[in-house]
Design an enzyme around this catalytic site. Sequence first.
Site, short mmCIF file in Angstrom:
data_model
loop_
_atom_site.label_atom_id
_atom_site.label_comp_id
_atom_site.label_asym_id
_atom_site.label_seq_id
_atom_site.Cartn_x
_atom_site.Cartn_y
_atom_site.Cartn_z
N HIS A 53 4.30 5.85 -14.43
CA HIS A 53 3.69 5.20 -13.15
C HIS A 53 2.26 4.93 -13.66
O HIS A 53 1.29 5.54 -13.42
CB HIS A 53 3.77 6.18 -11.83
N HIS A 82 -0.36 1.26 -13.95
CA HIS A 82 -0.50 0.04 -13.60
C HIS A 82 -1.29 -0.74 -14.61
O HIS A 82 -2.57 -0.05 -15.01
CB HIS A 82 -1.11 -0.40 -12.29
N GLU A 130 2.39 7.25 0.04
CA GLU A 130 1.21 7.43 -0.45
C GLU A 130 0.42 6.94 0.74
O GLU A 130 -0.32 8.03 1.05
CB GLU A 130 0.82 6.26 -1.61
N ASP A 178 -1.59 6.36 -12.77
CA ASP A 178 -1.98 5.05 -11.68
C ASP A 178 -2.59 4.03 -12.34
O ASP A 178 -2.13 3.09 -12.64
CB ASP A 178 -2.42 5.86 -10.37
#
Length: 337
Positions: free
Chosen positions: A12, A14, A196, A274
């Site tokens: 995970h 981005h 989240e 993230d």
Amino acid sequence: MTASGYPKIELHVHLEGAVSPPALFAAARRNGFPLPVATVEELADFMRFRDFEHFIEAWFATTPALQTEQDYRELVVDYARRAQAHGAVYLEAIFSPCDKLDQGISLDTVFTGFTDGVQAAREELGIEVRLTPDITRGVDLEVAKRTAEHAVRYKERGIVALGLGGLEAQFPPEPYAPAFEIARAGGLGSVPHAGEVAGPASIRGALDALHADRIRHGVRAVEDPGLVRELADRAMVLDVCVLSNVRLSVVDSVAAHQLPRLLAAGVPCTVNTDDPTFFACELDEEHAAARSLGADPRALFDAGVAGALCGEETKARLRAIADGFDWAALPAEPAAG
């Protein structure tokens, strides 16, 4: 085995949120994109997280500088190199193709550039990267379906799943089910963000409507003990991002994080960055935070293998890496205060 203590799997991250300031600065110069600062040093400071409002401001003031196949290819390789330096042996990375459409950048340009990066990372670094493009919540549902169709079209070039990102509290998962049906019919997995900033209902929608193979975040499942038991029974892997959750006030502190409760309930969890450039957290730091909460590095790796959507041949290589490493020799991490 690695430069940072032990091998890691990251599922995970981005890529736009992982772009290094020098790479972003260079892309802006190439593309004639006006940045709000004049130097790489100022850019690094501007991108560093202060609060959620500034994060959104900085994201939209900087990441649109990434516009070409070259930019996207280099973005994959640049982050793969950074993650590898922190012990990563396999990555599943996120990009957001829908966000580029308003800039007049075609889906083909975006998908071609990022998938070229998968090949380049393999050739230049020897690391396997797979891609999981996100549909951005709030886009027209026809755009969502077009994104799914492109993801299927690029399946043989490293796309393994379709994701759903963006404003979770404002846009529940259910309306995006047709796009995820396209992806599933084309042989791709389902990896939506859920649990989240929104609660258990978001996770339930991701499971029931989008048939999630893995949940990105999912930490707010602890608000529903029955859901936690179901996640454990299904061996549903959660992509946990401890420091990101603290930065975005999903939790008040590392010590207050939900990870120990999830692990104690038998829910398999991975640890991930993230948006590491914006949140100033590299993979080693995320792992240190998770270990301070009692997470076991080998269990994190095994959850990564279980949650990864690569082929069995790649999974076998990852298991061999784990089996060949002396996990027992790792020093303990101090407990979170």
